[in-house]
Design a protein around this motif. Structure first.
Motif, short mmCIF file in Angstrom:
data_model
loop_
_atom_site.label_atom_id
_atom_site.label_comp_id
_atom_site.label_asym_id
_atom_site.label_seq_id
_atom_site.Cartn_x
_atom_site.Cartn_y
_atom_site.Cartn_z
N ILE A 125 -9.19 -0.65 12.52
CA ILE A 125 -8.44 -0.19 11.35
C ILE A 125 -7.84 -1.40 10.62
CG2 ILE A 125 -6.27 0.15 12.63
CD1 ILE A 125 -5.82 2.67 10.87
N ASP A 126 -7.71 -1.28 9.30
CA ASP A 126 -7.14 -2.38 8.51
C ASP A 126 -5.64 -2.21 8.31
OD1 ASP A 126 -7.33 -0.19 6.85
OD2 ASP A 126 -8.27 -1.25 5.17
N GLY A 127 -4.99 -1.67 9.32
CA GLY A 127 -3.54 -1.52 9.34
C GLY A 127 -3.00 -1.98 10.67
N PRO A 128 -1.67 -1.88 10.88
CA PRO A 128 -1.06 -2.43 12.08
C PRO A 128 -1.22 -1.58 13.34
CG PRO A 128 0.61 -1.44 10.71
CD PRO A 128 -0.67 -1.38 9.92
N SER A 129 -1.63 -0.31 13.18
CA SER A 129 -1.70 0.56 14.35
C SER A 129 -2.53 1.80 14.03
CB SER A 129 -0.29 0.99 14.78
OG SER A 129 -0.34 1.85 15.90
N VAL A 130 -3.09 2.41 15.08
CA VAL A 130 -3.74 3.71 14.92
C VAL A 130 -2.73 4.83 15.09
CG1 VAL A 130 -6.05 2.95 15.60
CG2 VAL A 130 -4.42 3.69 17.36
N ASP A 131 -1.50 4.48 15.45
CA ASP A 131 -0.41 5.44 15.60
C ASP A 131 0.53 5.35 14.41
OD1 ASP A 131 -0.03 7.00 18.22
OD2 ASP A 131 -0.71 5.04 18.96
N PRO A 132 1.26 6.43 14.13
CA PRO A 132 2.37 6.33 13.18
C PRO A 132 3.40 5.35 13.73
CG PRO A 132 1.84 8.64 13.64
CD PRO A 132 1.09 7.80 14.64
N LEU A 160 -7.36 -5.53 10.63
CA LEU A 160 -8.56 -6.05 9.99
C LEU A 160 -8.29 -6.33 8.51
CD1 LEU A 160 -11.16 -3.60 11.56
CD2 LEU A 160 -11.08 -6.08 11.93
N LYS A 161 -9.11 -7.16 7.90
CA LYS A 161 -9.00 -7.43 6.46
C LYS A 161 -10.41 -7.49 5.85
CE LYS A 161 -9.22 -12.46 6.06
NZ LYS A 161 -8.59 -13.65 5.48
N ASN A 162 -10.46 -7.52 4.54
CA ASN A 162 -11.71 -7.68 3.78
C ASN A 162 -12.67 -6.50 3.89
OD1 ASN A 162 -11.04 -10.15 2.65
ND2 ASN A 162 -12.03 -11.34 4.26
N LEU A 163 -12.22 -5.37 4.40
CA LEU A 163 -13.11 -4.22 4.49
C LEU A 163 -13.54 -3.73 3.12
CD1 LEU A 163 -11.54 -2.09 7.38
CD2 LEU A 163 -13.42 -3.75 7.50
N ASP A 164 -12.70 -3.96 2.11
CA ASP A 164 -13.04 -3.53 0.75
C ASP A 164 -14.27 -4.25 0.20
OD1 ASP A 164 -10.89 -1.81 0.78
OD2 ASP A 164 -9.54 -3.16 -0.28
N LEU A 165 -14.65 -5.37 0.83
CA LEU A 165 -15.80 -6.13 0.36
C LEU A 165 -17.12 -5.61 0.94
CD1 LEU A 165 -14.35 -9.77 0.59
CD2 LEU A 165 -14.43 -8.24 -1.39
N TRP A 190 -4.88 -0.78 3.45
CA TRP A 190 -3.52 -1.15 3.86
C TRP A 190 -3.38 -2.66 4.04
CZ3 TRP A 190 0.24 2.26 3.36
CH2 TRP A 190 1.50 1.97 3.88
N SER A 191 -4.49 -3.34 4.28
CA SER A 191 -4.45 -4.79 4.47
C SER A 191 -3.96 -5.52 3.22
CB SER A 191 -5.83 -5.32 4.87
OG SER A 191 -6.79 -5.03 3.87
N ASN A 192 -4.00 -4.85 2.07
CA ASN A 192 -3.47 -5.45 0.84
C ASN A 192 -1.97 -5.67 0.91
OD1 ASN A 192 -6.03 -5.48 -0.35
ND2 ASN A 192 -5.77 -3.42 -1.20
#
Length: 201
Positions: free
Chosen positions: A139-146, A167-172, A105-107
């Motif tokens: 998590i590489d998104g804005p929230s652990v909640d919807p 978070l970012k760069n987890l794909d690496l 999701w960080s993309n």
């Protein structure tokens, strides 16, 4: 050994969670008029890559400065999920300190859809994590909640788990197990920006 930065840069104009205050970094003394630079910072504590302490939703919970630094680092297990993290998506939570949810999701960082329809934890998964030895979740998104909900935050934080978001760069990261470090400011508050990084062997 490689050090992989997992943090978004904090900069003026950066995206922030809807209704949160903007991030403002202002240089009030500069090299044009003086021999040095001096800046002031005004921001919500949940800007960019940040950590939520239990105090965020619970008055008796730990604040950021009360979390032991050793509990903000350790062996992390990365799981790949596209949307909702269900109970069956969770690995064995033994012999690990931190659970990292990788969704790519960080993309979408910097795009309008980043804060819309984001991946999240199910309540069943949050309950399992809350009963485990896990210290925290990233998590590489804005929230652990919807979007617009807080149930998962309440479940994790009320059980003493911290949450790192954006978070970012987890794909690496190629290995499912990695050493991860979340270094916040020593703030007497409910959250803090963090410098998040992983050690890659």
């Amino acid at each position: 050994m490689q050090i992989l930065d997992l943090s978004h840069v904090l900069t003026n104009g950066m995206p922030v969670y809807p209704q949160d205050p903007p991030f403002i970094l202002e240089e009030i003394v500069n090299f044009e008029n003086h021999s040095y630079s001096l800046s002031i910072l005004k921001t919500g504590l949940h800007a960019g890559t940040h950590i939520d302490a239990p105090y965020h939703f619970h008055s008796s919970g730990l604040k950021i400065n009360q979390i032991n630094l050793k509990d903000l680092m350790g062996t992390a297990r990365i799981i790949d999920v596209e949307k909702e993290v269900k109970a069956e998506d969770l690995p064995s939570l033994e012999n690990m300190d931190i659970l990292i949810i990788r969704t790519s999701w960080s993309n979408k960082w910097g795009k309008k859809e980043y804060f819309k329809d984001n991946p999240y934890l199910s309540l069943e998964a949050a309950e399992i994590i809350s009963k485990s030895q896990i210290k925290g979740v990233g998590i590489d998104g804005p929230s652990v909640d919807p979007p617009g909900e807080i149930t998962i935050h309440q479940k994790l934080l009320s059980n003493g788990r911290w949450i790192v978001e954006n978070l970012k760069n987890l794909d690496l990261i190629k290995s499912p197990l990695v050493e991860i470090y979340f270094i916040p400011l020593a703030l007497e508050g409910e959250a803090s920006p963090v410098r998040a990084f992983a050690k890659i062997k």
